[in-house]
Design a protein around this motif. Sequence first.
Motif, mmCIF file in Angstrom:
data_model
loop_
_atom_site.group_PDB
_atom_site.id
_atom_site.type_symbol
_atom_site.label_atom_id
_atom_site.label_comp_id
_atom_site.label_asym_id
_atom_site.label_seq_id
_atom_site.Cartn_x
_atom_site.Cartn_y
_atom_site.Cartn_z
ATOM 1 N N ILE A 153 29.938 -5.563 35.312
ATOM 2 C CA ILE A 153 29.646 -5.644 36.739
ATOM 3 C C ILE A 153 28.160 -5.371 36.890
ATOM 4 O O ILE A 153 27.671 -4.310 36.491
ATOM 5 C CB ILE A 153 30.469 -4.635 37.565
ATOM 6 N N LYS A 154 27.443 -6.353 37.433
ATOM 7 C CA LYS A 154 25.986 -6.223 37.558
ATOM 8 C C LYS A 154 25.527 -6.703 38.922
ATOM 9 O O LYS A 154 26.192 -7.505 39.577
ATOM 10 C CB LYS A 154 25.280 -7.047 36.481
ATOM 11 N N ASN A 155 24.359 -6.207 39.312
ATOM 12 C CA ASN A 155 23.700 -6.719 40.503
ATOM 13 C C ASN A 155 23.022 -8.038 40.152
ATOM 14 O O ASN A 155 22.625 -8.245 39.007
ATOM 15 C CB ASN A 155 22.663 -5.729 41.025
ATOM 16 N N PHE A 156 22.873 -8.907 41.135
ATOM 17 C CA PHE A 156 22.174 -10.166 40.894
ATOM 18 C C PHE A 156 21.270 -10.490 42.072
ATOM 19 O O PHE A 156 21.410 -9.928 43.159
ATOM 20 C CB PHE A 156 23.165 -11.321 40.664
ATOM 21 N N ILE A 157 20.369 -11.421 41.824
ATOM 22 C CA ILE A 157 19.496 -11.937 42.871
ATOM 23 C C ILE A 157 19.228 -13.419 42.597
ATOM 24 O O ILE A 157 19.125 -13.831 41.438
ATOM 25 C CB ILE A 157 18.167 -11.144 42.966
ATOM 26 N N CYS A 158 19.184 -14.191 43.665
ATOM 27 C CA CYS A 158 18.747 -15.596 43.639
ATOM 28 C C CYS A 158 17.664 -15.697 44.698
ATOM 29 O O CYS A 158 17.813 -15.157 45.798
ATOM 30 C CB CYS A 158 19.876 -16.547 44.006
ATOM 31 N N TYR A 159 16.576 -16.396 44.394
ATOM 32 C CA TYR A 159 15.441 -16.357 45.300
ATOM 33 C C TYR A 159 14.607 -17.627 45.212
ATOM 34 O O TYR A 159 14.439 -18.182 44.133
ATOM 35 C CB TYR A 159 14.568 -15.155 44.939
ATOM 36 N N THR A 160 14.107 -18.072 46.351
ATOM 37 C CA THR A 160 13.082 -19.107 46.379
ATOM 38 C C THR A 160 12.195 -18.879 47.605
ATOM 39 O O THR A 160 12.682 -18.471 48.662
ATOM 40 C CB THR A 160 13.650 -20.536 46.378
ATOM 41 N N ASP A 161 10.917 -19.118 47.427
ATOM 42 C CA ASP A 161 9.960 -18.977 48.527
ATOM 43 C C ASP A 161 9.961 -20.171 49.458
ATOM 44 O O ASP A 161 9.523 -20.066 50.597
ATOM 45 C CB ASP A 161 8.533 -18.814 47.989
ATOM 46 N N TYR A 162 10.443 -21.336 48.964
ATOM 47 C CA TYR A 162 10.348 -22.537 49.793
ATOM 48 C C TYR A 162 11.530 -23.474 49.554
ATOM 49 O O TYR A 162 11.800 -23.881 48.420
ATOM 50 C CB TYR A 162 9.048 -23.294 49.477
ATOM 51 N N ALA A 163 12.227 -23.765 50.626
ATOM 52 C CA ALA A 163 13.283 -24.779 50.625
ATOM 53 C C ALA A 163 13.123 -25.576 51.912
ATOM 54 O O ALA A 163 13.037 -24.998 52.997
ATOM 55 C CB ALA A 163 14.659 -24.134 50.561
ATOM 56 N N ASP A 164 13.084 -26.887 51.792
ATOM 57 C CA ASP A 164 12.851 -27.766 52.936
ATOM 58 C C ASP A 164 14.180 -28.322 53.434
ATOM 59 O O ASP A 164 14.846 -29.064 52.717
ATOM 60 C CB ASP A 164 11.920 -28.908 52.520
ATOM 61 N N PHE A 165 14.574 -27.932 54.639
ATOM 62 C CA PHE A 165 15.783 -28.447 55.268
ATOM 63 C C PHE A 165 15.359 -29.322 56.449
ATOM 64 O O PHE A 165 15.363 -28.890 57.599
ATOM 65 C CB PHE A 165 16.680 -27.307 55.750
ATOM 66 N N CYS A 166 14.951 -30.547 56.149
ATOM 67 C CA CYS A 166 14.411 -31.415 57.192
ATOM 68 C C CYS A 166 15.365 -32.531 57.597
ATOM 69 O O CYS A 166 15.146 -33.189 58.606
ATOM 70 C CB CYS A 166 13.072 -32.005 56.770
ATOM 71 N N HIS A 167 16.438 -32.748 56.844
ATOM 72 C CA HIS A 167 17.386 -33.809 57.175
ATOM 73 C C HIS A 167 18.566 -33.229 57.945
ATOM 74 O O HIS A 167 18.889 -32.052 57.807
ATOM 75 C CB HIS A 167 17.890 -34.493 55.911
ATOM 76 N N GLU A 168 19.219 -34.066 58.728
ATOM 77 C CA GLU A 168 20.360 -33.605 59.519
ATOM 78 C C GLU A 168 21.479 -33.102 58.609
ATOM 79 O O GLU A 168 22.118 -32.103 58.888
ATOM 80 C CB GLU A 168 20.869 -34.735 60.418
ATOM 81 N N ASN A 169 21.712 -33.800 57.501
ATOM 82 C CA ASN A 169 22.695 -33.341 56.520
ATOM 83 C C ASN A 169 22.222 -33.747 55.123
ATOM 84 O O ASN A 169 21.254 -34.461 54.973
ATOM 85 C CB ASN A 169 24.105 -33.877 56.817
ATOM 86 N N GLY A 170 22.909 -33.248 54.114
ATOM 87 C CA GLY A 170 22.520 -33.562 52.738
ATOM 88 C C GLY A 170 21.468 -32.642 52.160
ATOM 89 O O GLY A 170 20.963 -32.883 51.064
ATOM 90 N N ASN A 171 21.126 -31.559 52.853
ATOM 91 C CA ASN A 171 20.151 -30.592 52.335
ATOM 92 C C ASN A 171 20.862 -29.665 51.341
ATOM 93 O O ASN A 171 21.798 -28.966 51.712
ATOM 94 C CB ASN A 171 19.568 -29.762 53.484
ATOM 95 N N HIS A 172 20.443 -29.674 50.086
ATOM 96 C CA HIS A 172 21.114 -28.903 49.048
ATOM 97 C C HIS A 172 20.070 -28.226 48.162
ATOM 98 O O HIS A 172 19.117 -28.858 47.730
ATOM 99 C CB HIS A 172 21.997 -29.838 48.210
ATOM 100 N N VAL A 173 20.279 -26.932 47.913
ATOM 101 C CA VAL A 173 19.394 -26.172 47.034
ATOM 102 C C VAL A 173 20.265 -25.448 46.015
ATOM 103 O O VAL A 173 21.281 -24.842 46.369
ATOM 104 C CB VAL A 173 18.564 -25.141 47.832
ATOM 105 N N LYS A 174 19.882 -25.527 44.741
ATOM 106 C CA LYS A 174 20.596 -24.811 43.680
ATOM 107 C C LYS A 174 19.640 -23.772 43.110
ATOM 108 O O LYS A 174 18.535 -24.111 42.673
ATOM 109 C CB LYS A 174 21.043 -25.788 42.595
ATOM 110 N N LEU A 175 20.080 -22.505 43.128
ATOM 111 C CA LEU A 175 19.218 -21.390 42.710
ATOM 112 C C LEU A 175 19.733 -20.728 41.453
ATOM 113 O O LEU A 175 20.945 -20.526 41.284
ATOM 114 C CB LEU A 175 19.132 -20.350 43.828
ATOM 115 N N LYS A 176 18.810 -20.345 40.586
ATOM 116 C CA LYS A 176 19.123 -19.632 39.344
ATOM 117 C C LYS A 176 19.520 -18.198 39.671
ATOM 118 O O LYS A 176 18.907 -17.543 40.497
ATOM 119 C CB LYS A 176 17.888 -19.654 38.443
ATOM 120 N N VAL A 177 20.551 -17.704 38.979
ATOM 121 C CA VAL A 177 21.023 -16.332 39.150
ATOM 122 C C VAL A 177 20.314 -15.447 38.128
ATOM 123 O O VAL A 177 20.319 -15.741 36.930
ATOM 124 C CB VAL A 177 22.554 -16.241 38.955
#
Length: 125
Positions: free
Chosen positions: A98-122
């Motif tokens: 059992i461990k703590n985790f973090i996923c992080y990004t400084d910039y993700a662009d959500f400019c479309h009405e749909n189809g915005n997808h971001v995959k982040l490393k754990v």
Amino acid sequence: MTRILSITLLALLTLILSGCKGDHEELFAEATIEMDLTDLNVQEIQGTAKLRNINSLQEYTSAQQQGGIYHFLVLRGAYQIIIEGRIKHIDEDGETQIKNFICYTDYADFCHENGNHVKLKVTLR
């Protein structure tokens, strides 16, 4: 004089009605944030995702995820994303951790009405 007034009103009415078409740009965007869990044998995961609009500093928070995937309806724009929590997984030696985790990004662009997808490393801590 009435003819000029009629033509002017007709032109004004045409301008007004042409602006009322259904061609409006949606203000909101559907955003999907996925945690990359491919290298982990996950048994259980609990976390909170926080999205912060870079321009307005408005925040959206959710603890509701399905298999490491979060869904948001946000104003279109650029976002900072942070997901923090705990993960229960089986390590390479077959032991439950059992461990703590973090996923992080400084910039993700959500400019479309749909189809915005971001995959982040754990990152386990």
